[in-house]
Design a protein around this motif. Structure first.
Motif, PDB file in Angstrom:
ATOM      1  N   MET A   1       0.853  -1.165   0.000  1.00 29.40           N
ATOM      2  CA  MET A   1       0.000   0.000   0.000  1.00 29.40           C
ATOM      3  C   MET A   1       0.907   1.238   0.000  1.00 29.40           C
ATOM      4  SD  MET A   1      -3.036   1.055   2.647  1.00 29.40           S
ATOM      5  CE  MET A   1      -4.106  -0.241   2.048  1.00 29.40           C
ATOM      6  N   ILE A   2       0.533   2.242  -0.772  1.00 33.49           N
ATOM      7  CA  ILE A   2       1.282   3.493  -0.849  1.00 33.49           C
ATOM      8  C   ILE A   2       0.595   4.516   0.051  1.00 33.49           C
ATOM      9  CG2 ILE A   2       2.080   5.357  -2.349  1.00 33.49           C
ATOM     10  CD1 ILE A   2       3.403   2.687  -2.937  1.00 33.49           C
ATOM     11  N   GLU A   3       1.395   5.182   0.863  1.00 37.12           N
ATOM     12  CA  GLU A   3       0.872   6.189   1.779  1.00 37.12           C
ATOM     13  C   GLU A   3       1.365   7.570   1.373  1.00 37.12           C
ATOM     14  OE1 GLU A   3       0.884   7.176   6.560  1.00 37.12           O
ATOM     15  OE2 GLU A   3       2.461   5.910   5.734  1.00 37.12           O
ATOM     16  N   LEU A   4       0.434   8.505   1.290  1.00 33.20           N
ATOM     17  CA  LEU A   4       0.769   9.919   1.156  1.00 33.20           C
ATOM     18  C   LEU A   4       0.649  10.485   2.564  1.00 33.20           C
ATOM     19  CD1 LEU A   4       1.309  12.630  -0.155  1.00 33.20           C
ATOM     20  CD2 LEU A   4      -1.068  12.669  -0.925  1.00 33.20           C
ATOM     21  N   ALA A   5       1.781  10.639   3.226  1.00 31.36           N
ATOM     22  CA  ALA A   5       1.811  11.128   4.603  1.00 31.36           C
ATOM     23  C   ALA A   5       2.075  12.627   4.562  1.00 31.36           C
ATOM     24  CB  ALA A   5       2.903  10.423   5.382  1.00 31.36           C
ATOM     25  N   PHE A   6       1.291  13.379   5.348  1.00 31.72           N
ATOM     26  CA  PHE A   6       1.491  14.820   5.356  1.00 31.72           C
ATOM     27  C   PHE A   6       1.207  15.396   6.728  1.00 31.72           C
ATOM     28  CE2 PHE A   6      -2.842  14.053   4.054  1.00 31.72           C
ATOM     29  CZ  PHE A   6      -3.616  15.065   4.594  1.00 31.72           C
ATOM     30  N   VAL A   7       1.710  16.598   6.947  1.00 29.64           N
ATOM     31  CA  VAL A   7       1.491  17.313   8.196  1.00 29.64           C
ATOM     32  C   VAL A   7       0.597  18.502   7.865  1.00 29.64           C
ATOM     33  CG1 VAL A   7       2.558  18.601  10.077  1.00 29.64           C
ATOM     34  CG2 VAL A   7       3.706  16.591   9.138  1.00 29.64           C
ATOM     35  N   ALA A   8      -0.532  18.573   8.562  1.00 28.03           N
ATOM     36  CA  ALA A   8      -1.494  19.663   8.374  1.00 28.03           C
ATOM     37  C   ALA A   8      -1.499  20.520   9.635  1.00 28.03           C
ATOM     38  CB  ALA A   8      -2.881  19.105   8.107  1.00 28.03           C
ATOM     39  N   CYS A   9      -1.338  21.831   9.438  1.00 23.69           N
ATOM     40  CA  CYS A   9      -1.310  22.764  10.564  1.00 23.69           C
ATOM     41  C   CYS A   9      -2.475  23.736  10.432  1.00 23.69           C
ATOM     42  CB  CYS A   9      -0.013  23.555  10.574  1.00 23.69           C
ATOM     43  SG  CYS A   9       1.464  22.528  10.686  1.00 23.69           S
ATOM     44  N   LEU A  10      -3.011  24.142  11.554  1.00 20.30           N
ATOM     45  CA  LEU A  10      -4.063  25.151  11.539  1.00 20.30           C
ATOM     46  C   LEU A  10      -3.487  26.469  11.039  1.00 20.30           C
ATOM     47  CD1 LEU A  10      -5.872  24.457  14.922  1.00 20.30           C
ATOM     48  CD2 LEU A  10      -6.833  24.184  12.635  1.00 20.30           C
ATOM     49  N   SER A  11      -4.171  27.108  10.127  1.00 22.42           N
ATOM     50  CA  SER A  11      -3.702  28.386   9.597  1.00 22.42           C
ATOM     51  C   SER A  11      -3.627  29.441  10.692  1.00 22.42           C
ATOM     52  CB  SER A  11      -4.623  28.870   8.473  1.00 22.42           C
ATOM     53  OG  SER A  11      -4.584  27.968   7.395  1.00 22.42           O
ATOM     54  N   ALA A  12      -4.586  29.450  11.598  1.00 22.27           N
ATOM     55  CA  ALA A  12      -4.643  30.446  12.661  1.00 22.27           C
ATOM     56  C   ALA A  12      -3.672  30.141  13.804  1.00 22.27           C
ATOM     57  CB  ALA A  12      -6.058  30.549  13.210  1.00 22.27           C
ATOM     58  N   ALA A  13      -3.211  28.904  13.886  1.00 22.35           N
ATOM     59  CA  ALA A  13      -2.281  28.500  14.943  1.00 22.35           C
ATOM     60  C   ALA A  13      -1.253  27.552  14.338  1.00 22.35           C
ATOM     61  CB  ALA A  13      -3.031  27.841  16.089  1.00 22.35           C
ATOM     62  N   PRO A  14      -0.252  28.079  13.639  1.00 21.33           N
ATOM     63  CA  PRO A  14       0.696  27.236  12.894  1.00 21.33           C
ATOM     64  C   PRO A  14       1.445  26.202  13.736  1.00 21.33           C
ATOM     65  CG  PRO A  14       0.989  29.551  12.344  1.00 21.33           C
ATOM     66  CD  PRO A  14       0.011  29.490  13.474  1.00 21.33           C
ATOM     67  N   GLU A  15       1.473  26.389  15.047  1.00 20.81           N
ATOM     68  CA  GLU A  15       2.140  25.399  15.901  1.00 20.81           C
ATOM     69  C   GLU A  15       1.248  24.200  16.189  1.00 20.81           C
ATOM     70  OE1 GLU A  15      -0.295  28.001  18.396  1.00 20.81           O
ATOM     71  OE2 GLU A  15       1.150  28.445  16.839  1.00 20.81           O
ATOM     72  N   ALA A  16      -0.028  24.288  15.869  1.00 22.72           N
ATOM     73  CA  ALA A  16      -0.984  23.192  16.088  1.00 22.72           C
ATOM     74  C   ALA A  16      -1.059  22.343  14.819  1.00 22.72           C
ATOM     75  CB  ALA A  16      -2.354  23.743  16.461  1.00 22.72           C
ATOM     76  N   CYS A  17      -0.242  21.291  14.792  1.00 13.71           N
ATOM     77  CA  CYS A  17      -0.136  20.447  13.596  1.00 13.71           C
ATOM     78  C   CYS A  17      -0.552  19.013  13.904  1.00 13.71           C
ATOM     79  CB  CYS A  17       1.292  20.461  13.077  1.00 13.71           C
ATOM     80  SG  CYS A  17       1.880  22.100  12.600  1.00 13.71           S
ATOM     81  N   GLU A  18      -0.985  18.330  12.869  1.00 16.38           N
ATOM     82  CA  GLU A  18      -1.407  16.938  12.982  1.00 16.38           C
ATOM     83  C   GLU A  18      -0.821  16.140  11.829  1.00 16.38           C
ATOM     84  OE1 GLU A  18      -5.646  16.855  12.712  1.00 16.38           O
ATOM     85  OE2 GLU A  18      -5.912  18.304  14.316  1.00 16.38           O
TER      86      GLU A  18
END
Length: 68
Positions: A1-18
């Motif tokens: 299986m191929i995974e596209l892994a990414f980090v998404a951060c809140l625009s209003a709080a760039p330190e809050a990432c998932e």
């Protein structure tokens, strides 16, 4: 299986990432994932307007990490 892994951060709080992932079946090569990723991520951001993607990568997800 191929995974596209990414980090998404809140625009209003760039330190809050998932960490997030999108998965493709085995018939997609890692190289094809690299080509497909930018439009897929743009679509994801349109569906999640409060977020921005800060980084991403494609990888083969090892069988040990795949759901049974």
């Amino acid at each position: 299986m191929i995974e596209l892994a990414f980090v998404a951060c809140l625009s209003a709080a760039p330190e809050a990432c998932e960490k997030r992932s999108l998965y493709y079946s085995d018939d997609l090569s890692p190289r094809a994932c690299l080509l497909r990723a930018p439009p897929e991520l743009a679509k994801w951001v349109l569906d999640h307007p409060k977020y921005r993607v800060s980084s991403w990568r494609c990888r083969v997800r090892p069988a040990t990490e795949q759901d049974a």
